[in-house]
Design an enzyme around this catalytic site. Structure first.
Site, PDB file in Angstrom:
ATOM      1  N   ASN A  45       1.203   3.885  -3.112  1.00  0.00           N
ATOM      2  CA  ASN A  45       0.845   5.296  -2.921  1.00  0.00           C
ATOM      3  C   ASN A  45       1.970   6.229  -3.363  1.00  0.00           C
ATOM      4  OD1 ASN A  45      -1.700   4.796  -2.030  1.00  0.00           O
ATOM      5  ND2 ASN A  45      -1.276   5.148   0.150  1.00  0.00           N
ATOM      6  N   ARG A  99      -9.006   3.740  -7.759  1.00  0.00           N
ATOM      7  CA  ARG A  99      -8.425   3.510  -6.440  1.00  0.00           C
ATOM      8  C   ARG A  99      -9.576   3.302  -5.466  1.00  0.00           C
ATOM      9  NH1 ARG A  99      -4.287   1.408  -6.811  1.00  0.00           N
ATOM     10  NH2 ARG A  99      -3.842   1.868  -4.637  1.00  0.00           N
ATOM     11  N   GLU A 102       0.839  -1.215   0.000  1.00  0.00           N
ATOM     12  CA  GLU A 102       0.000   0.000   0.000  1.00  0.00           C
ATOM     13  C   GLU A 102       0.864   1.252   0.000  1.00  0.00           C
ATOM     14  OE1 GLU A 102      -2.986  -0.272  -0.584  1.00  0.00           O
ATOM     15  OE2 GLU A 102      -3.618  -2.225   0.134  1.00  0.00           O
TER      16      GLU A 102
HETATM   17  N1  LIG Z   1       2.728   9.060  -0.897  1.00  0.00           N
HETATM   18  C1  LIG Z   1       1.681   9.863  -1.149  1.00  0.00           C
HETATM   19  N2  LIG Z   1       1.867  11.035  -1.826  1.00  0.00           N
HETATM   20  C2  LIG Z   1       0.819  11.865  -2.088  1.00  0.00           C
HETATM   21  N3  LIG Z   1      -0.455  11.598  -1.722  1.00  0.00           N
HETATM   22  C3  LIG Z   1      -0.713  10.455  -1.045  1.00  0.00           C
HETATM   23  C4  LIG Z   1       0.344   9.539  -0.725  1.00  0.00           C
HETATM   24  N4  LIG Z   1      -0.207   8.508  -0.044  1.00  0.00           N
HETATM   25  C5  LIG Z   1      -1.526   8.771   0.053  1.00  0.00           C
HETATM   26  N5  LIG Z   1      -1.840   9.940  -0.542  1.00  0.00           N
HETATM   27  C6  LIG Z   1      -3.188  10.578  -0.619  1.00  0.00           C
HETATM   28  O1  LIG Z   1      -4.026   9.932   0.316  1.00  0.00           O
HETATM   29  C7  LIG Z   1      -5.195   9.408  -0.355  1.00  0.00           C
HETATM   30  C8  LIG Z   1      -5.690   8.164   0.333  1.00  0.00           C
HETATM   31  O2  LIG Z   1      -4.729   7.110   0.215  1.00  0.00           O
HETATM   32  P1  LIG Z   1      -5.203   5.601   0.295  1.00  0.00           P
HETATM   33  O3  LIG Z   1      -6.017   5.416   1.518  1.00  0.00           O
HETATM   34  O4  LIG Z   1      -3.997   4.746   0.162  1.00  0.00           O
HETATM   35  O5  LIG Z   1      -6.169   5.398  -0.945  1.00  0.00           O
HETATM   36  P2  LIG Z   1      -5.905   5.258  -2.520  1.00  0.00           P
HETATM   37  O6  LIG Z   1      -4.472   4.930  -2.769  1.00  0.00           O
HETATM   38  O7  LIG Z   1      -6.821   4.174  -2.925  1.00  0.00           O
HETATM   39  O8  LIG Z   1      -6.264   6.593  -3.124  1.00  0.00           O
HETATM   40  C9  LIG Z   1      -4.744   9.208  -1.782  1.00  0.00           C
HETATM   41  O9  LIG Z   1      -5.838   9.172  -2.672  1.00  0.00           O
HETATM   42  C10 LIG Z   1      -3.818  10.405  -1.991  1.00  0.00           C
HETATM   43  O10 LIG Z   1      -4.571  11.576  -2.261  1.00  0.00           O
END
Ligand SMILES: Nc1ncnc2c1ncn2[C@@H]1O[C@H](COP(=O)(O)OP(=O)(O)O)[C@@H](O)[C@H]1O
Ligand SMILES: Nc1ncnc2c1ncn2[C@@H]1O[C@H](COP(=O)(O)OP(=O)(O)O)[C@@H](O)[C@H]1O
Lengths: 116, 153, 153, 116
Positions: free
Chosen positions: C58, C112, C54
């Protein structure tokens, strides 16, 4: 972790089954155990089975060659068995095949060390 | 192609860890997991794992002897070939020609077989060892795993 | 213990790679291979692999969006616990509270699920996210895998 | 690599068997293949079997929820089967269990989408 050794006394021989990935880390851990069993058996006979060995590098060769030396010093007998094609290649490369007999099954390997 | 006419890697990775024997298995599994993208055969994968295991074990046992230092591995993929570099900043190898002899080992008391470098040589396409006594050792291994793409002139 | 009263790691590793989706599998397998020395159950191993997958996904999808940058993972083992840090130097997260909501995603067009952070939270003991818009994101996960040793006073 | 998808048309339904490790990298590669089969089937029915799925993260959940949305839009039916305990936990956490029926076997899952 993957460390695995199982040893048995069978008809006057020590039968060692090596399991998992035989590298330097693991070899350091199991060498003493084998040597202790050999001492109890007064270095009469040793069979090593590689049926459960998923991986081996030159540290495993060192283990085999070291035990071979010990057994020769004590006029003991030694054989190997259940060797995969990958291991056989290592044994060939290092000359193990020239000095030690390799059998398909444990029973053949055990029979060989009891002969003579 | 970059300026020097070398083709740029399509992917790469680097790993670093202390010279503890627990990390030998981690190192070869990590390299194998990276190499998996080239869709190697089981035999090629075993060859790579064995060669990496030899180089890393040498850095741990010989390079850093009884002390602890850092081992660094870098891998690059170019046109179906994997280039693996294993480096230590240990004692170095005083006589490379001697070290490369099959069955030669400087640590017979540890039951080393002296076959590590010979195994690396026969399991990869190209093996290069650079070493400076007192500064460290760098082992570079190259292996063509997948067919290179057809190049246009 | 070091000066600050923190216990020093007994082992550690670092890996770095470009933000290509091919490396997602490499990253989680490498962390799992490192964690193996704690003798985890299959369930713990799956939890660690999923949480790492995960965080790395991300960094690749959100952190670097369509471009390519570097993802860095560091792991340390202290008293049966593994600490995993996944870092990118990407766009960062403008609203951390919103990002942590189950089902929230900024990229619904990529299908996502918005469950990545929720899954990390429920698969490790402690999750810490630090992020600076324009500079990048650091995810720290801690999980007790083996029993800690009994400490002498 | 580990990418694996096998799809069949069975009694009016698309049966998709997912093999290997279902992460973002793999999902990107197989989404189109599933959607093409669904189009040929005119979105009547979809069964996804996870018997061969060794690993899955939230990218796999996105794939399932995305197909669920498409099937609902076309008044199609959908079910899942052969789900390991690890996957079931992900399905529970994300609410998949609340919107999609999960069966032990492919035949039960196929029977369910043909009903009504
Ligand atoms: N490493 C990252 N850099 C930038 N934004 C991030 C990062 N990790 C998470 N996010 C933000 O947090 C949101 C939620 O993450 P997550 O719960 O993993 O759901 P998903 O990956 O399905 O969108 C993402 O949609 C993104 O906007
Ligand atoms: N990284 C290294 N640092 C220092 N010396 C090394 C290193 N790698 C190899 N050597 C030297 O080369 C010799 C031969 O290596 P090798 O063929 O792998 O056999 P072995 O490890 O069994 O000794 C070693 O005994 C050691 O003296």
């Amino acid at each position: 972790m993957d460390v695995g050794i199982e040893s048995h006394f069978i008809e006057g021989a020590v039968l060692v089954r090596l399991q998992g990935e035989l590298d330097h880390h693991v070899v350091e851990q199991i060498r003493n155990e084998i040597d202790q069993k050999l001492q109890e058996n007064r270095y009469q006979a040793l069979v090593i089975s590689f049926r459960g060995t998923d991986f081996m590098d030159s540290s495993g060769l060192g283990l085999i060659l070291g035990r071979y030396r010990t057994m020769m010093q004590h006029q003991g007998k030694m054989s190997l068995c259940e060797v995969s094609p990958a291991l056989r290649r290592l044994f060939e490369l290092s000359g193990v095949l020239k000095i030690l007999p390799v059998f398909d099954s444990e029973s053949e390997a055990l029979a060989a060390v009891k002969e003579g | 192609m970059d300026q020097s006419g070398q083709r740029m890697p399509q992917n790469y990775m680097q790993i670093q860890f202390p010279s503890l024997s627990e990390n030998e298995s981690f190192a070869r599994v990590a390299v194998a997991a990276f190499a998996a993208q080239l869709d190697p055969t089981m035999e090629q994968l075993t060859e790579l794992k064995t060669a990496v295991s030899e180089a890393v074990t040498n850095a741990i046992i010989h390079g850093y002897e009884s002390g602890v230092g850092e081992v660094r591995i870098s891998c690059a993929i170019v046109d179906g070939r994997i280039d693996i570099t294993v480096e230590d900043e240990g004692v170095g190898i005083p006589d490379l020609e001697q070290a490369r002899q099959p069955l030669y080992t400087s640590r017979p008391e540890l039951e080393r077989s002296g076959m590590g470098i010979t195994i690396m040589e026969s399991f990869v396409d190209e093996l290069q060892i650079e070493s400076r006594p007192g500064q460290g050792t760098r082992v570079v291994m190259r292996k063509q795993v997948a067919k290179p793409p057809v190049l246009h002139a």
